[in-house]
Design a protein around this motif. Structure first.
Motif, PDB file in Angstrom:
ATOM      1  N   THR A 281     -45.648  45.616   6.746  1.00 62.23           N
ATOM      2  CA  THR A 281     -45.977  45.154   8.040  1.00 62.23           C
ATOM      3  C   THR A 281     -44.735  45.277   8.921  1.00 62.23           C
ATOM      4  O   THR A 281     -44.951  45.668  10.120  1.00 62.23           O
ATOM      5  CB  THR A 281     -46.295  43.545   7.875  1.00 62.23           C
ATOM      6  OG1 THR A 281     -47.745  43.508   7.132  1.00 62.23           O
ATOM      7  CG2 THR A 281     -46.746  42.894   9.256  1.00 62.23           C
ATOM      8  N   VAL A 282     -43.581  44.718   8.392  1.00 68.00           N
ATOM      9  CA  VAL A 282     -42.399  45.054   9.377  1.00 68.00           C
ATOM     10  C   VAL A 282     -42.150  46.527   9.186  1.00 68.00           C
ATOM     11  O   VAL A 282     -41.512  46.999  10.271  1.00 68.00           O
ATOM     12  CB  VAL A 282     -41.166  44.336   8.551  1.00 68.00           C
ATOM     13  CG1 VAL A 282     -41.435  42.588   8.788  1.00 68.00           C
ATOM     14  CG2 VAL A 282     -40.775  44.603   7.389  1.00 68.00           C
TER      15      VAL A 282
ATOM     16  N   THR B 228     -51.678  43.495  14.022  1.00 70.21           N
ATOM     17  CA  THR B 228     -51.084  42.527  14.552  1.00 70.21           C
ATOM     18  C   THR B 228     -49.381  43.027  14.589  1.00 70.21           C
ATOM     19  O   THR B 228     -48.557  42.577  15.287  1.00 70.21           O
ATOM     20  CB  THR B 228     -50.940  41.295  13.695  1.00 70.21           C
ATOM     21  OG1 THR B 228     -50.752  41.650  12.416  1.00 70.21           O
ATOM     22  CG2 THR B 228     -52.104  40.532  13.611  1.00 70.21           C
ATOM     23  N   SER B 229     -48.992  44.115  13.889  1.00 70.10           N
ATOM     24  CA  SER B 229     -47.768  44.633  14.045  1.00 70.10           C
ATOM     25  C   SER B 229     -47.379  45.183  15.708  1.00 70.10           C
ATOM     26  O   SER B 229     -46.375  45.089  16.247  1.00 70.10           O
ATOM     27  CB  SER B 229     -47.478  45.773  13.092  1.00 70.10           C
ATOM     28  OG  SER B 229     -48.474  46.936  13.465  1.00 70.10           O
TER      29      SER B 229
ATOM     30  N   THR C 216     -43.868  47.638  -5.590  1.00 71.44           N
ATOM     31  CA  THR C 216     -42.665  46.976  -5.912  1.00 71.44           C
ATOM     32  C   THR C 216     -42.838  45.645  -5.652  1.00 71.44           C
ATOM     33  O   THR C 216     -41.653  44.840  -5.302  1.00 71.44           O
ATOM     34  CB  THR C 216     -41.574  47.507  -4.931  1.00 71.44           C
ATOM     35  OG1 THR C 216     -41.651  47.489  -3.604  1.00 71.44           O
ATOM     36  CG2 THR C 216     -41.408  49.098  -5.149  1.00 71.44           C
ATOM     37  N   GLY C 217     -43.963  44.764  -5.751  1.00 67.38           N
ATOM     38  CA  GLY C 217     -43.988  43.375  -5.501  1.00 67.38           C
ATOM     39  C   GLY C 217     -44.337  43.328  -3.852  1.00 67.38           C
ATOM     40  O   GLY C 217     -45.610  43.062  -3.649  1.00 67.38           O
ATOM     41  N   GLU C 218     -43.290  43.483  -3.313  1.00 73.60           N
ATOM     42  CA  GLU C 218     -43.271  43.550  -1.797  1.00 73.60           C
ATOM     43  C   GLU C 218     -42.668  44.765  -1.458  1.00 73.60           C
ATOM     44  O   GLU C 218     -41.807  45.204  -2.358  1.00 73.60           O
ATOM     45  CB  GLU C 218     -42.754  42.555  -1.109  1.00 73.60           C
ATOM     46  CG  GLU C 218     -43.688  41.089  -0.967  1.00 73.60           C
ATOM     47  CD  GLU C 218     -45.077  41.029  -0.535  1.00 73.60           C
ATOM     48  OE1 GLU C 218     -45.281  41.915   0.245  1.00 73.60           O
ATOM     49  OE2 GLU C 218     -45.641  40.013  -0.754  1.00 73.60           O
ATOM     50  N   GLY C 219     -42.960  45.539  -0.419  1.00 72.18           N
ATOM     51  CA  GLY C 219     -41.986  46.649  -0.178  1.00 72.18           C
ATOM     52  C   GLY C 219     -42.661  47.555   0.845  1.00 72.18           C
ATOM     53  O   GLY C 219     -43.955  47.423   1.066  1.00 72.18           O
ATOM     54  N   GLY C 220     -41.900  48.342   1.560  1.00 73.73           N
ATOM     55  CA  GLY C 220     -42.487  49.344   2.616  1.00 73.73           C
ATOM     56  C   GLY C 220     -41.677  50.239   2.721  1.00 73.73           C
ATOM     57  O   GLY C 220     -40.451  50.158   2.358  1.00 73.73           O
TER      58      GLY C 220
ATOM     59  N   THR D   3     -59.449  47.703   8.751  1.00 74.31           N
ATOM     60  CA  THR D   3     -57.991  48.016   8.425  1.00 74.31           C
ATOM     61  C   THR D   3     -57.506  46.618   7.816  1.00 74.31           C
ATOM     62  O   THR D   3     -58.058  45.626   8.216  1.00 74.31           O
ATOM     63  CB  THR D   3     -57.296  48.709   9.362  1.00 74.31           C
ATOM     64  OG1 THR D   3     -55.873  48.813   8.592  1.00 74.31           O
ATOM     65  CG2 THR D   3     -57.030  48.031  10.563  1.00 74.31           C
ATOM     66  N   PHE D   4     -56.488  46.719   7.279  1.00 74.22           N
ATOM     67  CA  PHE D   4     -55.830  45.223   6.772  1.00 74.22           C
ATOM     68  C   PHE D   4     -55.295  44.584   8.309  1.00 74.22           C
ATOM     69  O   PHE D   4     -54.988  45.760   9.025  1.00 74.22           O
ATOM     70  CB  PHE D   4     -54.776  45.466   5.938  1.00 74.22           C
ATOM     71  CG  PHE D   4     -53.960  44.116   5.726  1.00 74.22           C
ATOM     72  CD1 PHE D   4     -54.466  43.050   5.101  1.00 74.22           C
ATOM     73  CD2 PHE D   4     -52.617  43.937   6.216  1.00 74.22           C
ATOM     74  CE1 PHE D   4     -54.174  41.878   4.681  1.00 74.22           C
ATOM     75  CE2 PHE D   4     -52.281  42.674   6.109  1.00 74.22           C
ATOM     76  CZ  PHE D   4     -52.788  41.856   5.310  1.00 74.22           C
TER      77      PHE D   4
END
Ligand SMILES: *Cc1c(COP(=O)(O)O)cnc(C)c1O
Length: 372
Positions: free
Chosen positions: A54-55, A84-85, A183-187, A78-79
């Motif tokens: 998201t970020v 919202t981004s 990675t658990g969270e990540g982008g 979509t998600f």
């Protein structure tokens, strides 16, 4: 049969434990190695890892100076954070409709929603299949706007041999646990443009160009070294995960051909789909919600991916009834129709043929029971 299950093993544990002993937990060599390997696999020059997808989308928009007064065309199926981004950076998401079958942006409808304020078109590679990138690129070029890819679900996908994520001015991939690798969270944001990559790095790390010198207003959007080390291991697993998913998709497609009223996901000509989702469409005569309830009761965790963004309160509520955003839900007839008829089946890489068969048998039974 759970919908999603990460593919992880002792190699991830070892990588994380190794980082623990180094004492370098952020901004280090693991992040750099993860970025290099991700960029190489996706045939792009630069990759910048961030805290989450998201970020990553917000960073991608900010790195192209998209903000207040600008419009970005997005799909609604979509998600939620695709839309919202755009709001997070102060710009306005404009929803366009999708193509039945592949569930991704309809280039003609995108063209119809261009305005003088449009700065970018942001397709989603729904379920891991590249959107119609040649036609979307043509629409973007004709209009003089950017093509930015929400490739959150499309690690390793290709169209006409070219990786998803390498078509636009930039692209974002996510590593949240429902994706094909995690990675658990990540982008990560990829781009062919060195200046954009520099800007992304500044945005990620408080705008710092030297010790406590802040060239621009940035954020803390860093990935940890633990996550990056896990990411490198996951990238190594990706080809095996995709082979397995494609073999399972071929099997499922064959079996579903025997089930009347159920249409498997359409595969675009030239596309290498990575099946983060396996989404089928039911005939209008079948009660989709009843099918979902039955499947779950039989242990098959099927779901609607995604309840459309334009029907969520922030976009659906009109200004004046307490909503901030204005005009009420956009007119998206194909999205609204499909949102009532699609469902995604469990499709993680750990599924066996016996489990796929069980799923098809349950689906066939409930579809017959719930034909109106
Ligand atoms: C997962 C996803 C996101 C958000 O990524 P996070 O890492 O969960 O923030 C954005 N867009 C799409 C299409 C996604 O599937």
């Amino acid at each position: 049969m759970s919908l999603c299950r990460p593919t992880v093993g002792p190699e991830e544990a070892a990588a994380i434990a190794r980082v623990l002993t180094t004492g370098v937990y952020t901004n280090g060599p693991e992040t750099a190695a993860f970025e290099r390997e991700f960029a190489r696999l996706h045939e792009v020059e630069h990759a910048v890892a961030v805290a989450n997808g998201t970020v990553g989308l917000a960073a991608m928009l900010l790195a192209h100076d998209i903000g207040p007064g600008d419009e970005v065309i997005v799909p609604s199926l979509t998600f939620f954070s695709t839309a919202t981004s755009v709001l997070h950076v102060g710009a306005t998401p404009v929803f366009a409709d999708i193509l039945p079958g592949t569930y991704d942006l309809d280039p003609d409808d995108v063209a119809a929603r261009l305005t003088p304020r449009t700065r970018a078109i942001m397709p989603v590679h729904y379920g891991g299949q590249p959107a119609d990138l040649p036609r979307l690129t043509a629409v973007a070029e004709r209009a003089g706007v950017l093509l930015l890819e929400d490739a959150a679900q499309a690690h390793g996908a290709r169209l006409h041999g070219r990786p998803a994520g390498s078509w636009g001015a930039a692209a974002m991939f996510s590593f949240t646990p429902t994706k094909n690798i995690t990675t658990g969270e990540g982008g990560i944001v990829v781009t062919p443009n060195a200046a954009v990559a520099d800007r992304l790095r500044l945005l990620r790390n408080h705008g710092m160009t030297g010790p406590y010198h802040h060239e621009i207003v940035g954020y803390n959007w860093r990935l940890t070294e633990f996550q990056a080390a896990m990411g490198v291991v996951q990238l190594g697993r990706l080809p095996g995960i995709l082979d397995r998913k494609r073999a399972n998709a071929a099997w499922l497609g064959q079996r579903l051909a025997e089930v009347p009223g159920v249409t498997p996901p359409g595969v675009r000509s030239g596309a290498e789909h990575v099946y983060m989702l396996y989404t089928v469409t039911l005939d209008p005569a079948i009660d989709r919600d009843a099918v979902l309830t039955d499947l779950r009761a039989s242990g098959v965790e099927a779901k609607l991916y995604f309840p459309p963004a334009h029907r969520q309160p922030p976009f659906a509520i009109r200004a004046g009834d307490d909503g901030r955003l204005g005009d009420g839900p956009a007119e998206l007839p194909v999205t609204d129709d499909l949102a009532g008829r699609i469902l995604s089946l469990p499709f993680h890489a750990g599924l066996t043929t016996a489990e796929l068969d069980f799923m098809v048998d349950q689906l066939a039974a409930t579809v017959t029971r719930n034909a109106r």
